[in-house]
Design an enzyme around this catalytic site. Sequence first.
Site, PDB file in Angstrom:
ATOM      1  CG  ASN A  21      34.838  41.600  31.814  1.00  0.00           C
ATOM      2  OD1 ASN A  21      34.446  42.696  31.384  1.00  0.00           O
ATOM      3  ND2 ASN A  21      35.966  41.474  32.485  1.00  0.00           N
ATOM      4  N   GLY A  70      40.688  36.677  35.376  1.00  0.00           N
ATOM      5  CA  GLY A  70      41.487  36.870  34.166  1.00  0.00           C
ATOM      6  C   GLY A  70      41.151  35.840  33.103  1.00  0.00           C
ATOM      7  CG  HIS A 127      32.722  44.088  36.266  1.00  0.00           C
ATOM      8  ND1 HIS A 127      33.186  43.133  35.390  1.00  0.00           N
ATOM      9  CD2 HIS A 127      33.652  45.074  36.257  1.00  0.00           C
ATOM     10  CE1 HIS A 127      34.336  43.527  34.881  1.00  0.00           C
ATOM     11  NE2 HIS A 127      34.639  44.705  35.390  1.00  0.00           N
ATOM     12  CG  HIS A 155      40.362  43.060  37.360  1.00  0.00           C
ATOM     13  ND1 HIS A 155      41.224  42.131  36.806  1.00  0.00           N
ATOM     14  CD2 HIS A 155      39.466  43.372  36.379  1.00  0.00           C
ATOM     15  CE1 HIS A 155      40.872  41.896  35.561  1.00  0.00           C
ATOM     16  NE2 HIS A 155      39.811  42.632  35.264  1.00  0.00           N
ATOM     17  N   GLY A 156      40.252  40.197  39.155  1.00  0.00           N
ATOM     18  CA  GLY A 156      39.382  39.058  38.888  1.00  0.00           C
ATOM     19  C   GLY A 156      40.178  37.837  38.488  1.00  0.00           C
ATOM     20  CG  HIS A 171      38.567  46.732  38.056  1.00  0.00           C
ATOM     21  ND1 HIS A 171      37.527  45.883  37.728  1.00  0.00           N
ATOM     22  CD2 HIS A 171      38.717  46.644  39.404  1.00  0.00           C
ATOM     23  CE1 HIS A 171      37.071  45.309  38.828  1.00  0.00           C
ATOM     24  NE2 HIS A 171      37.765  45.759  39.852  1.00  0.00           N
TER      25      HIS A 171
END
Length: 360
Positions: free
Chosen positions: A120, A284, A152, A281-282, A225
Amino acid sequence: MIKIVKSEKSWIESNAVDQLKKISTLKGIIKAVGLPDLHIGKTPVGASYMTKDIIYPHIIGNDIGCGIGLFSTGFKKTKFKIDKSVKKLEKLDMLEYTSDSIKNIDFPFKEKLGTIGSGNHFAEFEEVNKVYDEKALNEIGINKNEIYLLVHSGSRRYGEYILNKYIKEYSCQNGLELGSDAFNEYMNEHNKAVEFAKLNREIIAHKISSCVNSKENKKLLDSVHNSITPKKIQDEIHYIHRKGASPSDIGYVVVAGSRGSNSYIVKPTDNLLDYAFSVSHGAGRKWSRFGCKEKLEKVYSKKYVRQNNMKCNLIYSDKNVIYEEAPEAYKNIERVIQDMVDEKMIEVVASLKPLITYKK
């Protein structure tokens, strides 16, 4: 103590909750928190733990220091040419001039610096979509009329090398006791990997910005993260283990959406002790990468992909990313954000709309 942050509208698979509960039984774990983006992994992702006098490197996994950085570009929205930038980025070879930019850097695996990696990880040009708190946006240094770059990525093979070393030599999955040589050595290498990952994001941002002739490349935000961080609580040191979770005690952070959906800049509220000082963090994952192609191949036909209708200006080298990183494979980012707002964990500052996603 176990806490799961979710509402009636949230979707969290029971297997992920079971994983979290199992880890919570390890010696020295005081608190285990499942955030709204909680999902299954080798250890659950979207989770945070608090320990005392012991750490567990396997909980945070092999991508030590993985995180997300937000960088300025100097482009005005009205001047940023998406089609022109896509054509330039399609020709970009991330390895082409890596050797010159890292020759004086002293890190193991430094040949991996400036590379995004698989899964990701991404670099993405964003525009400010909606402002919820203009004062906060100004405090960060963001101009709502400009374009920004979100990166990221993590520590690449370096983090994997460290985890494998400590599993093999110290059986770190059973815990490393405070004061032991293994504890001290791991934390020293862990901290280096975190710095490696931060530098990696900076080099990636520089390469991509240079490719599209960006006027500037200033890091505005960065959050990690996957990490183990000491935290002083009532005069005692505890260790916060984050696996796919953002720290709540460093100020503003970005919560990333899935491909084609918004990301959010948020301000965590103060003293989130009950949540192990962490926020999501995002979005998911909803589906594992295995099987995504089979589920979506009929939805996204080869012709549809070729015509570029669903790529959302996606630049990629592995065609499987079309399916593995499809929006359908992820949870709804707005639901994740709303769950944290309802828990009074965050205040929303702004949403970011993706313009170009780079995943080579």
